[in-house]
Design a protein around this motif. Structure first.
Motif, PDB file in Angstrom:
ATOM      1  N   ILE A 187       0.477   1.930  12.775  1.00 13.21           N
ATOM      2  CA  ILE A 187      -0.119   3.158  12.251  1.00 13.21           C
ATOM      3  C   ILE A 187       0.994   4.198  12.231  1.00 13.21           C
ATOM      4  CG2 ILE A 187      -1.854   4.949  12.555  1.00 13.21           C
ATOM      5  CD1 ILE A 187      -3.074   2.256  11.991  1.00 13.21           C
ATOM      6  N   LEU A 188       1.287   4.734  11.071  1.00 19.44           N
ATOM      7  CA  LEU A 188       2.378   5.690  10.937  1.00 19.44           C
ATOM      8  C   LEU A 188       1.806   7.042  10.543  1.00 19.44           C
ATOM      9  CD1 LEU A 188       5.414   6.067  11.075  1.00 19.44           C
ATOM     10  CD2 LEU A 188       5.586   5.256   8.719  1.00 19.44           C
ATOM     11  N   ILE A 189       1.988   8.020  11.405  1.00 19.42           N
ATOM     12  CA  ILE A 189       1.474   9.371  11.155  1.00 19.42           C
ATOM     13  C   ILE A 189       2.598  10.202  10.558  1.00 19.42           C
ATOM     14  CG2 ILE A 189       0.538  11.446  12.238  1.00 19.42           C
ATOM     15  CD1 ILE A 189      -0.623   9.466  14.382  1.00 19.42           C
ATOM     16  N   SER A 190       2.365  10.673   9.347  1.00 21.50           N
ATOM     17  CA  SER A 190       3.411  11.390   8.621  1.00 21.50           C
ATOM     18  C   SER A 190       2.764  12.345   7.623  1.00 21.50           C
ATOM     19  CB  SER A 190       4.316  10.397   7.890  1.00 21.50           C
ATOM     20  OG  SER A 190       5.243  11.058   7.056  1.00 21.50           O
ATOM     21  N   PRO A 191       3.363  13.526   7.407  1.00 22.83           N
ATOM     22  CA  PRO A 191       2.789  14.443   6.414  1.00 22.83           C
ATOM     23  C   PRO A 191       2.801  13.874   5.006  1.00 22.83           C
ATOM     24  CG  PRO A 191       4.959  15.186   7.144  1.00 22.83           C
ATOM     25  CD  PRO A 191       4.557  14.086   8.055  1.00 22.83           C
ATOM     26  N   LYS A 192       3.706  12.914   4.736  1.00 17.42           N
ATOM     27  CA  LYS A 192       3.739  12.259   3.430  1.00 17.42           C
ATOM     28  C   LYS A 192       4.441  10.913   3.565  1.00 17.42           C
ATOM     29  CE  LYS A 192       7.911  14.782   2.001  1.00 17.42           C
ATOM     30  NZ  LYS A 192       8.505  15.666   0.983  1.00 17.42           N
ATOM     31  N   SER A 193       4.297  10.104   2.528  1.00 14.99           N
ATOM     32  CA  SER A 193       4.970   8.811   2.496  1.00 14.99           C
ATOM     33  C   SER A 193       6.247   8.951   1.687  1.00 14.99           C
ATOM     34  CB  SER A 193       4.059   7.755   1.862  1.00 14.99           C
ATOM     35  OG  SER A 193       4.718   6.519   1.790  1.00 14.99           O
ATOM     36  N   TYR A 194       7.357   8.488   2.273  1.00 19.57           N
ATOM     37  CA  TYR A 194       8.655   8.657   1.630  1.00 19.57           C
ATOM     38  C   TYR A 194       9.123   7.414   0.879  1.00 19.57           C
ATOM     39  CZ  TYR A 194       8.994  12.722   4.737  1.00 19.57           C
ATOM     40  OH  TYR A 194       8.775  13.902   5.397  1.00 19.57           O
ATOM     41  N   SER A 195       8.379   6.334   0.967  1.00 17.18           N
ATOM     42  CA  SER A 195       8.793   5.100   0.306  1.00 17.18           C
ATOM     43  C   SER A 195       7.589   4.178   0.182  1.00 17.18           C
ATOM     44  CB  SER A 195       9.913   4.418   1.102  1.00 17.18           C
ATOM     45  OG  SER A 195       9.448   4.043   2.396  1.00 17.18           O
ATOM     46  N   GLU A 196       7.812   3.044  -0.452  1.00 13.78           N
ATOM     47  CA  GLU A 196       6.757   2.044  -0.571  1.00 13.78           C
ATOM     48  C   GLU A 196       6.432   1.484   0.805  1.00 13.78           C
ATOM     49  OE1 GLU A 196       5.907  -2.165  -2.944  1.00 13.78           O
ATOM     50  OE2 GLU A 196       7.572  -0.847  -3.542  1.00 13.78           O
ATOM     51  N   ILE A 197       5.147   1.348   1.092  1.00 14.36           N
ATOM     52  CA  ILE A 197       4.692   0.971   2.432  1.00 14.36           C
ATOM     53  C   ILE A 197       4.272  -0.497   2.473  1.00 14.36           C
ATOM     54  CG2 ILE A 197       3.037   1.504   4.260  1.00 14.36           C
ATOM     55  CD1 ILE A 197       5.080   3.698   3.657  1.00 14.36           C
ATOM     56  N   PRO A 198       4.764  -1.253   3.471  1.00 15.81           N
ATOM     57  CA  PRO A 198       4.335  -2.650   3.633  1.00 15.81           C
ATOM     58  C   PRO A 198       2.830  -2.723   3.893  1.00 15.81           C
ATOM     59  CG  PRO A 198       6.279  -2.177   4.976  1.00 15.81           C
ATOM     60  CD  PRO A 198       5.783  -0.865   4.463  1.00 15.81           C
ATOM     61  N   PRO A 199       2.177  -3.823   3.553  1.00 16.45           N
ATOM     62  CA  PRO A 199       0.721  -3.939   3.714  1.00 16.45           C
ATOM     63  C   PRO A 199       0.248  -3.860   5.164  1.00 16.45           C
ATOM     64  CG  PRO A 199       1.693  -6.039   3.092  1.00 16.45           C
ATOM     65  CD  PRO A 199       2.759  -5.014   2.912  1.00 16.45           C
ATOM     66  N   THR A 214      -0.110   1.396   7.973  1.00 14.79           N
ATOM     67  CA  THR A 214      -1.042   2.393   7.465  1.00 14.79           C
ATOM     68  C   THR A 214      -0.488   3.785   7.736  1.00 14.79           C
ATOM     69  OG1 THR A 214      -2.938   0.954   7.916  1.00 14.79           O
ATOM     70  CG2 THR A 214      -3.398   3.303   7.606  1.00 14.79           C
ATOM     71  N   VAL A 215      -0.385   4.600   6.684  1.00 14.36           N
ATOM     72  CA  VAL A 215       0.124   5.966   6.829  1.00 14.36           C
ATOM     73  C   VAL A 215      -1.045   6.945   6.837  1.00 14.36           C
ATOM     74  CG1 VAL A 215       1.573   7.772   5.829  1.00 14.36           C
ATOM     75  CG2 VAL A 215       2.305   5.386   5.714  1.00 14.36           C
ATOM     76  N   ILE A 216      -1.049   7.814   7.832  1.00 14.02           N
ATOM     77  CA  ILE A 216      -2.118   8.803   7.989  1.00 14.02           C
ATOM     78  C   ILE A 216      -1.503  10.198   8.009  1.00 14.02           C
ATOM     79  CG2 ILE A 216      -3.892   9.687   9.573  1.00 14.02           C
ATOM     80  CD1 ILE A 216      -4.258   6.807  10.541  1.00 14.02           C
ATOM     81  N   SER A 217      -2.107  11.120   7.267  1.00 10.55           N
ATOM     82  CA  SER A 217      -1.631  12.505   7.261  1.00 10.55           C
ATOM     83  C   SER A 217      -2.654  13.476   7.840  1.00 10.55           C
ATOM     84  CB  SER A 217      -1.264  12.947   5.840  1.00 10.55           C
ATOM     85  OG  SER A 217      -2.377  12.828   4.972  1.00 10.55           O
ATOM     86  N   ASP A 218      -3.925  13.069   7.902  1.00 12.02           N
ATOM     87  CA  ASP A 218      -4.977  13.941   8.445  1.00 12.02           C
ATOM     88  C   ASP A 218      -4.834  14.059   9.966  1.00 12.02           C
ATOM     89  OD1 ASP A 218      -7.814  15.238   8.062  1.00 12.02           O
ATOM     90  OD2 ASP A 218      -8.015  13.837   9.748  1.00 12.02           O
ATOM     91  N   TRP A 219      -4.786  15.296  10.468  1.00 12.22           N
ATOM     92  CA  TRP A 219      -4.513  15.523  11.892  1.00 12.22           C
ATOM     93  C   TRP A 219      -5.609  14.973  12.792  1.00 12.22           C
ATOM     94  CZ3 TRP A 219      -1.055  18.916  14.897  1.00 12.22           C
ATOM     95  CH2 TRP A 219       0.146  19.170  14.222  1.00 12.22           C
ATOM     96  N   LYS A 220      -6.873  15.213  12.465  1.00 11.93           N
ATOM     97  CA  LYS A 220      -7.947  14.757  13.351  1.00 11.93           C
ATOM     98  C   LYS A 220      -8.006  13.231  13.399  1.00 11.93           C
ATOM     99  CE  LYS A 220     -10.224  16.952  15.433  1.00 11.93           C
ATOM    100  NZ  LYS A 220     -11.496  17.674  15.210  1.00 11.93           N
ATOM    101  N   GLN A 221      -7.823  12.583  12.264  1.00 12.88           N
ATOM    102  CA  GLN A 221      -7.773  11.122  12.243  1.00 12.88           C
ATOM    103  C   GLN A 221      -6.569  10.621  13.022  1.00 12.88           C
ATOM    104  OE1 GLN A 221      -7.628   9.417   8.306  1.00 12.88           O
ATOM    105  NE2 GLN A 221      -7.628   7.303   9.070  1.00 12.88           N
ATOM    106  N   ALA A 222      -5.449  11.325  12.870  1.00 10.35           N
ATOM    107  CA  ALA A 222      -4.238  10.953  13.608  1.00 10.35           C
ATOM    108  C   ALA A 222      -4.460  11.047  15.112  1.00 10.35           C
ATOM    109  CB  ALA A 222      -3.076  11.840  13.185  1.00 10.35           C
TER     110      ALA A 222
END
Length: 296
Positions: A227-239, A242-250
């Motif tokens: 699980i990768l918490i980041s304000p945005k995705s900087y590249s193509e993400i492997p399957p 999972t990238v999450i930007s929402d703070w409460k979900q994070a």
């Protein structure tokens, strides 16, 4: 006077717009102040406002642009700060003038500043909140002197550390007008669990250092479920990532992780006091404070 001792004040608050650490730790401070009948006025960027609103912090929000640090990402923070120095000095003067206007407009009785040097008023008590009363030893005496000069213009200094368990080491040595207020984290009132094997990576810090760390986490930990918490995705993400930007979900993901991969910013270190998780902490290259805390 400490946050838990303030009641029925008309408070003007702001925190430094540098990465996510200052806004993260401010959530707990603002919740405590709000719960004691204080009326809050928060001067913040649009991004900070969105975060505070997600935690249902009731306040009058005054949206500003904030100071935009410009970094090259070459790992030399001393040079980085020198490049920003002239703009930063001008910003501090403008910030104080803006604060004085807000104090008059909203009949403010107290100003609270989380490491915003210019966010103070000569009309009402103004308190500087920091864990970094002293800069790291390698910062040099000129930077130290400027830091102390700006900080000492405030009525009082709240040190976000514990007097007995000094998480910040020599950075939080007391000075005149200072007092310790303890650790603050948005996780201090949250239920913590553990999912075995769950790894959560947290991307934070100013650009382009956050993007560099994003790619580092993918390289080092992207082969496993992550699980990768980041304000945005900087590249193509492997399957398997999972990238999450929402703070409460994070927050939910962090609270149930077994291992956290993160920069070792001070707010993260305070979070870990409450989370009690395994952690892989990587200092931002050339960031003297994080390098000091890493080696402490």
């Amino acid at each position: 006077m400490k946050p838990g001792e303030l009641s029925y004040q008309n408070i003007l608050f702001s925190c430094l717009d540098w990465g996510s650490g200052h806004v993260a730790r401010s959530v707990a401070v603002l919740k405590e102040l709000s719960g004691r009948g204080n009326e809050l006025h928060i001067s913040c960027t649009a991004a900070q406002k969105a975060i505070f609103l997600s935690y249902e912090i009731d306040a009058c929000y005054i949206v500003t642009e904030g100071f935009q640090f410009r970094f090259k990402g070459d790992g030399n923070f001393t040079s980085e700060m020198r490049r920003n120095a002239w703009r930063f000095s001008r910003w501090i003067k403008a910030e104080q003038a803006q604060t004085e206007n807000l104090v008059k407009k909203y009949a403010i009785t107290l100003v609270l500043s989380d490491h915003c040097y210019g966010f103070r008023s000569d009309q009402v008590p103004s308190i500087f909140i920091t864990h970094q009363v002293s800069l790291p030893p390698k910062a040099g005496w000129i930077a130290q002197r400027i830091h102390r000069k700006w900080m000492n213009r405030f009525s009082e200094i709240w040190i976000m550390d514990d007097e007995q368990k000094r998480l910040a080491g020599v950075l939080s040595n007391p000075v005149p007008k200072s007092k310790y207020i303890g650790f603050y984290s948005r996780f201090q009132d949250q239920e913590i669990s553990l999912v075995p094997g769950k790894v959560v990576g947290i991307v934070s810090g100013p650009e382009p250092y956050s993007e560099q760390f994003f790619h580092w986490i993918l390289k080092e930990h992207g082969m496993q479920n992550l699980i990768l918490i980041s304000p945005k995705s900087y590249s193509e993400i492997p399957p398997n990532v999972t990238v999450i930007s929402d703070w409460k979900q994070a927050d939910e993901e962090i609270a149930s992780a077994e291992t956290i991969v993160s920069r070792n910013g001070y707010s993260t270190l305070m979070d870990l006091q409450f989370l009690k998780k395994k952690a892989v902490l990587i200092p931002t290259p050339g960031q003297l404070e994080q390098e000091y805390l890493y080696g402490k």
